[in-house]
Enzyme design. Structure first.
Site, PDB file in Angstrom:
ATOM      1  CD  GLU A 254      -2.769  -1.419   0.524  1.00  0.00           C
ATOM      2  OE1 GLU A 254      -3.290  -0.188  -0.022  1.00  0.00           O
ATOM      3  OE2 GLU A 254      -3.360  -2.355   0.210  1.00  0.00           O
ATOM      4  CB  CYS A 293      -3.192   5.608   2.833  1.00  0.00           C
ATOM      5  SG  CYS A 293      -4.095   4.760   4.009  1.00  0.00           S
TER       6      CYS A 293
HETATM    7  P1  NDP Z   1       8.576   4.874   4.610  1.00  0.00           P
HETATM    8  O1  NDP Z   1       8.451   4.147   3.302  1.00  0.00           O
HETATM    9  O2  NDP Z   1       9.671   5.459   4.954  1.00  0.00           O
HETATM   10  O3  NDP Z   1       8.399   3.926   5.733  1.00  0.00           O
HETATM   11  C1  NDP Z   1       7.321   3.163   6.110  1.00  0.00           C
HETATM   12  C2  NDP Z   1       7.777   1.699   6.697  1.00  0.00           C
HETATM   13  O4  NDP Z   1       8.845   1.031   5.971  1.00  0.00           O
HETATM   14  C3  NDP Z   1       8.207   2.025   8.110  1.00  0.00           C
HETATM   15  O5  NDP Z   1       7.756   1.169   9.080  1.00  0.00           O
HETATM   16  C4  NDP Z   1       9.670   2.057   8.125  1.00  0.00           C
HETATM   17  O6  NDP Z   1      10.359   1.946   9.168  1.00  0.00           O
HETATM   18  C5  NDP Z   1       9.956   0.947   6.907  1.00  0.00           C
HETATM   19  N1  NDP Z   1      11.034   0.748   6.054  1.00  0.00           N
HETATM   20  C6  NDP Z   1      11.841   1.918   5.693  1.00  0.00           C
HETATM   21  N2  NDP Z   1      12.905   1.552   5.169  1.00  0.00           N
HETATM   22  C7  NDP Z   1      12.723   0.186   5.392  1.00  0.00           C
HETATM   23  C8  NDP Z   1      13.771  -0.850   4.926  1.00  0.00           C
HETATM   24  N3  NDP Z   1      14.986  -0.602   4.227  1.00  0.00           N
HETATM   25  N4  NDP Z   1      13.582  -1.960   5.326  1.00  0.00           N
HETATM   26  C9  NDP Z   1      12.487  -2.348   5.980  1.00  0.00           C
HETATM   27  N5  NDP Z   1      11.567  -1.315   6.220  1.00  0.00           N
HETATM   28  C10 NDP Z   1      11.954  -0.272   6.188  1.00  0.00           C
HETATM   29  O7  NDP Z   1       7.162   5.857   4.521  1.00  0.00           O
HETATM   30  P2  NDP Z   1       7.448   7.102   5.838  1.00  0.00           P
HETATM   31  O8  NDP Z   1       7.374   6.767   6.867  1.00  0.00           O
HETATM   32  O9  NDP Z   1       8.085   8.199   4.915  1.00  0.00           O
HETATM   33  O10 NDP Z   1       5.589   7.242   5.420  1.00  0.00           O
HETATM   34  C11 NDP Z   1       5.161   8.194   4.767  1.00  0.00           C
HETATM   35  C12 NDP Z   1       4.646   7.832   3.234  1.00  0.00           C
HETATM   36  O11 NDP Z   1       3.908   6.710   3.369  1.00  0.00           O
HETATM   37  C13 NDP Z   1       3.941   8.834   2.881  1.00  0.00           C
HETATM   38  O12 NDP Z   1       4.358   9.761   2.029  1.00  0.00           O
HETATM   39  C14 NDP Z   1       2.541   8.113   2.182  1.00  0.00           C
HETATM   40  O13 NDP Z   1       3.022   8.037   0.885  1.00  0.00           O
HETATM   41  C15 NDP Z   1       2.610   6.501   2.640  1.00  0.00           C
HETATM   42  N6  NDP Z   1       1.874   5.895   3.277  1.00  0.00           N
HETATM   43  C16 NDP Z   1       0.901   5.218   2.516  1.00  0.00           C
HETATM   44  C17 NDP Z   1      -0.315   4.506   3.226  1.00  0.00           C
HETATM   45  C18 NDP Z   1      -1.044   3.741   2.261  1.00  0.00           C
HETATM   46  O14 NDP Z   1      -1.810   2.836   3.225  1.00  0.00           O
HETATM   47  N7  NDP Z   1      -0.968   3.528   1.159  1.00  0.00           N
HETATM   48  C19 NDP Z   1      -0.433   4.982   4.574  1.00  0.00           C
HETATM   49  C20 NDP Z   1       0.471   5.879   5.007  1.00  0.00           C
HETATM   50  C21 NDP Z   1       1.488   6.199   4.495  1.00  0.00           C
HETATM   51  P3  NDP Z   1      11.056   3.072   9.797  1.00  0.00           P
HETATM   52  O15 NDP Z   1      10.042   3.940  10.417  1.00  0.00           O
HETATM   53  O16 NDP Z   1      11.921   2.402  11.012  1.00  0.00           O
HETATM   54  O17 NDP Z   1      11.973   3.889   8.808  1.00  0.00           O
END
Ligand code: NDP
Length: 691
Positions: A254, A293
């Protein structure tokens, strides 16, 4: 104080100082997180070896009752979650979505157990006959996968994000390893701690990682399922992870989504739909400070109403009070953190190359009870892009905050085209009072949106709104939204189960599926199945009834009694050009007389009542002088929970009714349901004892 991770049956602190987490409103440090030193290979293996066997041996009904008990438990603790939730910048209303929305998902999935058998596995779809003689057939079976569900979640709804996914994998019989986004993981942690302490779930059903995912994905295997919610950049990176590719691990994503709303051309300011539209836009921009989202990022309105609409939205936004969510007057809180706010601001700057701010400001903001230099606050920003076909950044860049862009369209085709320019979204809404227009829009735009909400005055009051994913509907969207599917009732559960086609004789398939298949051997005994209690009945218990001859007098009498004088049931009809040769018996008469043949219950017994009919087909006309009998077989058993203390313990039994004539051919087939008393009280509600 550093947060602990719950892994391999213990609460463990990661090594080192860890990453510090800050209050979104006051900027004070709250806690820190670290996963350094965690052995991710053992964590996943623990889920597979401890959590999985414990869950997979429970039936859907037991797992469902477990979810219900868990939901009730968490609901009793909700105040604790609300208190902590304010630190994320969420208002009470935002927290309600996260906390009670998440718990609601547990309840909804608990109720979903009724759509499944009281077994650890289930069949999928209809049986398939594979031979003329009826001795060979096929079916599809779903069994829980033997791995773990790995959830990598976004920061915006730490509780809902965890529970909406876990509810589904737990119902399917699969344990979870949850990795919430670091910035707000303390909220997921407090809920996980309650879950673990409650001991409602079997050990190993939930493990929690607070902090970085480390090298976890290096250890996923073919029976695991990975679900990701977050940015497209991270999502794509993880989707292409060599281990995920090598092991063909199902990956549900997502990601960013440029959701939109369309104002129908039929809507004018004097119509209630006008206000509904304005209200929906404001709500979507400001709830959770736009960090949803599904939030509306693009607003499409008929070109001739553009100005009137944006003025109305601006006026509505001006009523949104911003500040410390602990203050009752505040309607919009802070963003999750300063880094997140910075990211939104940068993306707005990129959009400003082709648009202008018509409401709000990137720099100034009026706050209640909060310091703008400390908290991650941002004013709602309404942008205007007058040339949405030319200035296309708006269809590419997601500002994950209280930001939306209004754009004009000339006609419905343009509105459809613009809605698709987001290249796939989670949700799209149209506000219109015209069903023809709604139909055209939905059919035209459906390929590009995971969910479409049609809002009008009839449904607005009870509508769950544009931004709410619902447990019984699929949440996810095509294309840039990630192509994922979450929740969706029975559909969602299937993501965590392995489908296998099975072939064999009807008796074998009956034994495996615990659902009677036509042509399987029946079990006959001197005791009529209606004399057996729920526990005593076996799938396959069968009665072959006496025969009954049908007469013209019977048919005439049924016509008089029911008032059904359809021409086919009359003797004096000219049957030329009809489907029949002569007077034919009413189908309902055939079913009724069948009941007369198979029912045994002139004295009070275990069968409490007739519950209804699932399927009914009349397959051959029945003429006077036909001689019918019934093969009546116990098809499936579904236990029922006690609703109140002095409720009669009981279950639902499905029966296959095969109505057969003197030539040995079926004239009708039905599945009827009865409510049957249990001999003993229902099973204990707790699954811990069983595990
Ligand atoms: P990220 O993609 O940075 O993070 C999302 C998750 O992935 C977090 O738990 C993060 O952990 C984890 N993560 C990041 N890098 C890695 C990796 N290399 N390996 C494993 N896990 C990893 O998103 P953001 O925190 O920046 O979230 C914001 C964005 O998410 C928004 O801009 C929006 O577009 C999207 N979003 C989409 C939703 C949907 O349902 N479609 C809902 C909410 C947000 P950690 O926090 O520890 O870095």
């Amino acid at each position: 104080m550093k947060l602990e991770n719950y892994v391999t049956g213990k609460w463990i602190k990661g090594d080192g100082e860890g990453e510090i987490l800050y209050d979104a409103v006051t900027d004070e440090s709250i806690t820190s997180v670290s996963t350094k030193g965690l052995d991710f290979a053992s964590i996943l293996q623990y889920g597979r070896e401890v959590g999985n066997p414990a869950l997979r041996k429970l039936s859907f009904h037991e797992r469902g009752r477990m979810l219900k008990a868990l939901a009730t438990h968490l609901l009793n603790k909700k105040e604790k979650f609300y208190e902590l939730s304010y630190h994320t910048g969420a208002t009470k209303a935002d927290s309600w979505i996260d906390i009670e929305g998440g718990i609601g998902n547990l309840f909804a999935n608990a109720s979903l157990r009724r759509k499944f058998p009281d077994l650890p596995y289930c069949t999928d779809g209809d049986p398939v006959g594979l031979s003329k003689g009826g001795t060979f057939m096929g079916h599809h079976l779903l069994v829980p996968k033997e791995g773990v569900a790995v959830h990598i979640n976004a920061y915006n709804f730490p509780i809902w994000g965890m529970l909406e996914k876990c509810a589904v994998n737990w119902l399917a019989g699969v344990p979870a390893v949850v990795k919430p986004a670091s910035v707000s993981c303390y909220l997921a942690e407090v809920v996980a701690r309650e879950i673990i302490n409650s001991r409602i779930l079997p050990e190993g059903a939930l493990q929690l990682i607070c902090g970085s995912a480390g090298d976890m994905l290096n250890h996923v295997a073919a029976q695991d399922v990975v679900s990701f919610t977050g940015s497209k950049t991270t999502g794509l990176k993880l989707k292409g992870h060599p281990k995920i590719l090598a092991e063909t691990v199902p990956f549900n994503m997502e990601a960013d989504s440029l959701n939109c709303i369309v104002l129908g051309e039929d809507v004018s300011p004097s119509m209630p739909e006008w206000d509904i539209f304005i209200k929906e836009v404001r709500k979507e921009m400001t709830v959770k400070a736009g960090q949803k989202c599904t939030a509306i990022r693009r607003i499409f309105v008929p070109a001739n109403k553009l100005e009137e609409v944006y003025q109305a939205i601006g006026k509505s936004l001006s009523q949104t009070t911003i500040g410390n969510p602990l203050n009752d007057k505040v309607r919009m809180g802070a963003l999750a953190g300063k880094a997140q706010r910075e990211n939104v601001k940068q993306n707005v700057q990129r959009l400003l190359a082709g648009s202008q701010i018509i409401y709000g400001s990137l720099d100034s903001i009026e706050l209640i009870d909060a310091d703008r230099n400390k908290g991650a606050f941002l004013s709602p920003l309404l942008l205007l892009n007058e040339m949405p076909f030319k200035n296309e950044a708006v269809h590419e860049i997601e500002c994950f905050g209280p930001v939306s862009t209004i754009m004009p369209y000339k006609n419905l085709d343009e509105a459809i085209m613009l809605s698709k320019k987001g290249k796939g979204s989670l949700c799209c809404s149209i506000v219109t009072a015209n069903d023809k227009l709604a139909t055209e829009f939905v059919i035209g735009a459906a390929t590009h949106h995971g969910r479409i909400l049609v809002l009008d005055n009839d449904c607005a009051k009870e509508s769950t709104g544009h931004g709410s994913p619902l447990p019984m509907l699929i949440h996810g969207g095509p294309g840039r939204a990630g192509g994922g599917e979450e929740m969706g009732g029975v559909r969602g559960v299937k993501h965590y189960m392995q489908r296998v086609a099975i072939q064999g004789s009807p008796s074998t398939i009956t034994a495996i599926s615990q659902s009677y298949q036509p042509n399987a051997k029946g079990i006959t005994s001197k005791v009529h199945p209606f004399k057996k209690y729920f526990e005593e009945l076996q799938v396959g218990d069968q009665v072959i009834t006496e025969k009954r001859k049908i007469t013209t007098e019977d048919i005439d009498a049924f016509a008089r009694l029911s008032g059904d004088h359809f021409y086919a049931h009359k003797t004096d009809t000219d049957f030329n050009g009809t489907m029949f040769e002569r007077q034919v018996a009413h189908g309902y008469f055939v079913l009724s007389l069948s009941a007369g043949l198979f029912v045994d219950g002139s004295e009070k017994g275990p069968v409490l009542l007739n519950y209804g009919i699932d399927e009914l087909r009349f397959t051959k006309p029945v003429y006077p002088d036909a001689e019918l009998y019934v093969r009546f077989t116990c098809k499936e058993k579904l236990p029922q929970d006690l609703k109140e203390e002095n409720d009669i313990p009981k279950g639902i039994v499905k029966w296959l009714v095969e109505m057969i004539d003197e030539a040995g051919e079926h004239v009708g087939v039905a599945t009827i349901l009865t409510m049957v008393k249990r001999k003993f009280l229902a099973e204990p509600q707790s699954t811990q004892e069983k595990v």
